[in-house]
Structure formats: C-alpha cells, structure tokens
Design a protein around this motif. Structure first.
Motif: not given
Lengths: 352, 352
Positions: A113-119, B40, B19-24
C-alpha cells in the motif's frame, strides 16, 4: 503457405544485453518477459529453480498433487468498467490454477500500500476480493500488508498466490499440444484490455466495453466432464492470444494455424484497436480460455463450453499443425498468411 | 505486581477512524496493522475470509495438512550487511511455514520491478534467492514479473508465498500458549533491524552488525525431535518480540512475564537503540524464534536448541502466567515491572 517467411533461428529482437536496466516491456508477458525468466531468474535460482517457472506449477505433497500459482497485480486505474484490481487478483490466480486442470481451494493476499491511499479504496478492493472469492468457491486464508512511502508506490499493489488440487490422471500442459488438435476459444477477445484502456484514457469505444474478468474453473470442469483428453488450457492475459499461442507452440514444438475470420473480435474492440494501432490478438483477456483438444473431441467440448455461461461464445479458431514448429500463423481473409508473432514488450502497460 | 496499571479495556490508541488514509504505521506489524486486518480486510472478505489471516494458514487438501503463507518484501536498502531482499524473501516465508511446525517445500516468487532498475541488481537478488532456497531445501517453482513506471515503484519488491506439509498431530499455534509455559528465545535480539538501519543511515554501531536472516525450520525440527509438546512458535520480525508476545498473549488469553535482565540484547544493538531512542524489544529479527513450551520440557528443548548452530544463544526469557491476560510485562533490573506494549505503528519503516 509459409514460403518467403524465415521461420528459422528466431531470436528475441530485444535481447537482455541491449537493456542494462528494466524497461516497461519486461513486464508485458511477451518475449522480453520470457528473456528475463530464461536468462536472469532461472540462472540466478540455479538448482533451487524448478521447471520453467510458469504461471502454475504442479507439485506433490504427501502423495497429493497440488497446483501452486502466484500473480502480482498493478493495474491502473484500480477500478475500471466491469471490475477492479481486487477482482483481477482473485480471478487471475483462480484461472492460473484452473488452467492446469486443478480445483482452486485457497488463496493468499498480500498488499503493498502506498502511504496516502484512501482506506475507503482499500475497503472496496477487499470487498471485491471477498465477493470474487465467494463466487469462485475459494477461501482467502493468509495475508500480509506492507506500506511504502508516497514516492515509492502507487495506490495498491496486490499479490495473490493460490493452491489447488489435481484429480488423479489430469495432465494439462503446453507440452501436450499435438499436431491435429483443434484450437478453441471460449468467447470474445480483447475485452479486458480495451475496457481498462478506455477508462484510463477517458474515451469510450462503441457502446462501452466492460472487463471480462471471471473465474474459469467451472467452465474447465464442464469441459473435462465430457471425458475429452484436453491437452492444453491457457488464459490469454498479458500479451493476449498471440503470446499464449506462441508459448504453447514453442513448448510443444508444434505449429498453430489460425483462421483470421474465425477470431471473435467484437466490433468495439476492433474499432478501438484500429483507432489506436493495437493488434487485438495481443490485447489482454481476463475471463477467456484457449484449449487444445484432440479433433474427435472438439465438437463435444465446444458443446459443453457453449452450455456454460462463460463459454456461450466458444468457437474453434484454428488447428495445431506439424509445420513451422514453434510458430503461429493466421490465414487472412484474402487467402494469404501472416505470422502472428510473440509480442516483444508491452502494448498496454499495467493492464493487470 | 501489576497494581496501578489499567490492563482492562485496552483499545488501539490510533483507531482506523482517525486515519482516512494509509500512513506508514499501517505497515509496522503492530496495532495499526492488526486494525487494518480486523476492521478492513476481514469485513471486506466476508464469508470468503478464513480464520485470522495470520502469517501462516493450516489448510487441508486431499487428506494432507498443508501450511500456506505469503509475505511481500520492500526493505530498503535492497542490499545490507548480512543479506539482501532476496535472502529475506526466501527465509521469511520459510520461517512463517516453520513456525506452524511444517516442513517447507515449495515457494513462489513474484516481482514488481521499477522501470530503470539495473538488471545486475535483479540478478544479484535472484542469485541470493536461489542460494537461500538451496540452503533451506525448498524449490522455487512458479513466478510472476510486473513492471511499474519510474514514479510508481522503488527498485524491486518481492513477494514469496510458500507451501509446506505438516506431520500428523503437529499443532503449534498462538492459541495454545498456556499459563506455566516457559518462554524461550533462540538467540540475540534486534540484530536485523539495527543492521538495516546502520546501512540505511550510513552509520555503524560498535563493531558492525550483520542481519541474522536465516531459515529456522531445521532448528524447529531439532526442537520437535525432543518429543516436547511445543505450544507456540513465532519468529519476531516486524514489531519485534513486543508485537509477537502481545499477539500470542491476546490469542490465548494469557499473560506473559519477561525478565528484563534475561533478554539477550547484544551491546551493539543496545547502543544503537539507546542512541536512536528505539526499544530493542520492538526491533525486527529475521533469524530468531520465540517458543512457548511446557515447563517440564524447557530444559530439553533448550539443550536441543543450543546444539543447533542457529540456537547456540538460546535462553529462557520469561513465563506464561494466568494474570493480566492479553498483556506482556517485564520485570526491570530494579525489581519493578513495566508493561511491554504492542507497538502502535512503525519504528523503522521498510525493515523487511
């Protein structure tokens, strides 16, 4: 019929030595991909590398014959008409298992998964995988998640590996293609590639085209239930029918002759290919299969295919021949022949 | 001994909804990774998702019990003291299989290559994989290669999936941890993480630290040959010993008590952690295992471990207790106790 064409001493026109680094074409499933496997991975693995590192391995554990397969998916966009990267990841591995004649049982799912991808996007992909797995009757039993920084990824990459079981006596493999075999296809060609492309480029062709992504093991079971000795099955994904048939021809040392007028290319695909300069035989499919069957079984197998929802458009497209071993030719509508070459690199990058 | 600590009603301090988006941190193998799986992936998979999607699934095919596992590897740099992404990819999956008590048999290898990656680097990685597979006695039987453009990748990502076979009666799983069990570790902790970090940051700690990447199934076989009823095995990779022990404590509903002075943290690792503010219990290992064994078997298992080259530094580090179920505590050198928490996110991104 093949006079004037030099079928001898074919070599890859883009050998590894001309590419000190990876180019997009190495991922196209064509000649450059094959070069990587033959000249880089297999020598690197040495004694630990087994067979040809094909789409699916048949192995043995405790007296049981297993099929074992893996595929990574990097398609862009992640959602497209008719499916998503999640559907492809499940159906692609289910189909690799099915093409060995195995019953698919278990899948793994590993995400980068790329950091910042929407869950929310990942949730949609997971739901698509769950629905596809349920539809295919397989279970998602193990997984892994890695995250990479914004500069090092692109949304979601999915790898699925799969394990299936082979019934005793089933032996379906490219090396079994035999001169005289009928070459069958289960339906329209080029649909997945054109669907993804149309979405990517923001254009539509004809009435709109949706991906054909589907699990094919039920269709295979119906074909095997005829009792026919099916020699080869292959799902023509990256590199399309052209790559699949060339690989089979080389593996078995036989020729393949196609009737160009017999190829089921729907008008929207033909239009898109003509507009964009693509060869529909090289465009990816994600829910079609090619089959090589003995000629006296061809009608029975075709009938069984047509009775299955995923084989309704099945037809015979060619014949396996003893001439020009390792090569595929097509009879054109005007009565001539052309060589259907192995694609070299990548017509449509990141199509699956 | 645990008075004053609130062991009840623990919840992830960084829930998904924040966290609506992926973080590290979602890739760290800690609480955030577990949240992704629980909230998820499992809901997304629905009925097709089986069990807990752990590191390794035990499944059945044709009456044979199989172990099936997958891992993707994104470590940076790709080459580090003591190994490479290729070694990790083989040993990591071999070890996931071994931690279920299985004999590893077959691996798949799937590559996502970034456009522009030197073929020479890929060749070195393939050779490392071949050597590691030969050393582990497994075969690389199937594979896949995808290429992504320069903006969407970072050198080489490798996924390996693995299939192994379980002997009848073998049942090694986190849920089997039992109050009274001795908790053993096979050797020095934190070595892999510090080796990668030192290389990444261009600094050296002490005399230099090399990754401990190694295949552990031989060590496991030696432990099982004692006849001991080994309850749990786990290789403490991402998230380190802290994550592994917390997962086991929660899965079995038991507590774990460590003796802080018993933890084998080599001086170079301790120095690096102290300098950088890391907890050595959270640093990744790639060639160590934790074992939970009945107390009356502990000495025999320790003897067997110490007789194996990969277990020479084996020691007992703690005890499984009925108190504070789901939690891990460490007795400090001064006689107090501290909670060893589940890591939340990522101390050292892209460590494997």
């Amino acid at each position: 019929m093949t006079a004037g064409l030099d079928f001898e001493n074919w070599t890859c026109p883009v050998p590894l030595r001309d590419h000190p680094a990876i180019v997009m074409g190495h991922g196209g499933g064509g000649a450059m991909s094959a070069e990587l496997v033959e000249h880089l991975f297999l020598p690197g693995y040495g004694a630990a590398g087994a067979g040809e590192l094909g789409d699916c391995a048949v192995v043995e554990a405790g007296g049981v014959r297993l099929a074992f397969s893996t595929d990574s998916f990097v398609v862009r966009p992640m959602f497209f008409p008719g499916g998503s990267i999640g559907d492809l990841a499940v159906n692609g591995t289910v189909n690799d298992l099915a093409m060995s004649g195995a019953t698919p049982l278990y899948l793994s799912a590993a995400f980068i998964l790329q950091e910042g991808t929407a869950l929310a996007d990942i949730g949609r992909i997971a739901a698509a995988m769950g629905a596809a797995a349920s539809a295919a009757g397989v279970r998602l039993v193990t997984g892994d998640t890695k995250v990479v920084d914004r500069r090092s990824g692109d949304g979601v990459y999915v790898n699925t590996a799969g394990v299936g079981m082979l019934a005793p006596g089933v032996d379906i493999a490219p090396r079994r293609a035999t001169a005289g075999d009928a070459v069958l296809v289960s339906g329209d060609l080029g649909v997945h590639g054109v669907a993804v492309l149309s979405c990517r480029e923001g254009v539509e062709f004809g009435t709109g085209v949706s991906s054909d992504t589907a699990p094919l093991h039920g269709l295979v079971a119906a074909m095997l239930a005829t009792g026919a000795d099916v020699h080869v099955l292959r799902d023509p994904t990256r590199g399309g029918v052209a790559a699949s048939l060339n690989e089979i021809a080389r593996a078995a040392g036989v020729g393949v002759e196609l009737g160009e007028r017999d190829l089921p290319v729907p008008p929207a695909v033909a239009d898109a290919c003509s507009l964009l300069g693509l060869d529909p035989l090289q465009v990816a499919n994600e829910g079609k299969l090619l089959a090589f069957v003995p000629p006296d079984s061809a009608d029975a197998v075709l009938d069984a295919m047509r009775a299955h929802p995923l084989g309704a458009g099945a037809r015979r497209i060619g014949t396996c021949v003893p001439d020009h071993p390792g090569m595929v030719v097509a009879r054109t509508a005007l009565g001539g022949t052309r060589v259907v070459t192995m694609p070299i690199g990548e017509q449509l990058p990141r199509i699956c």
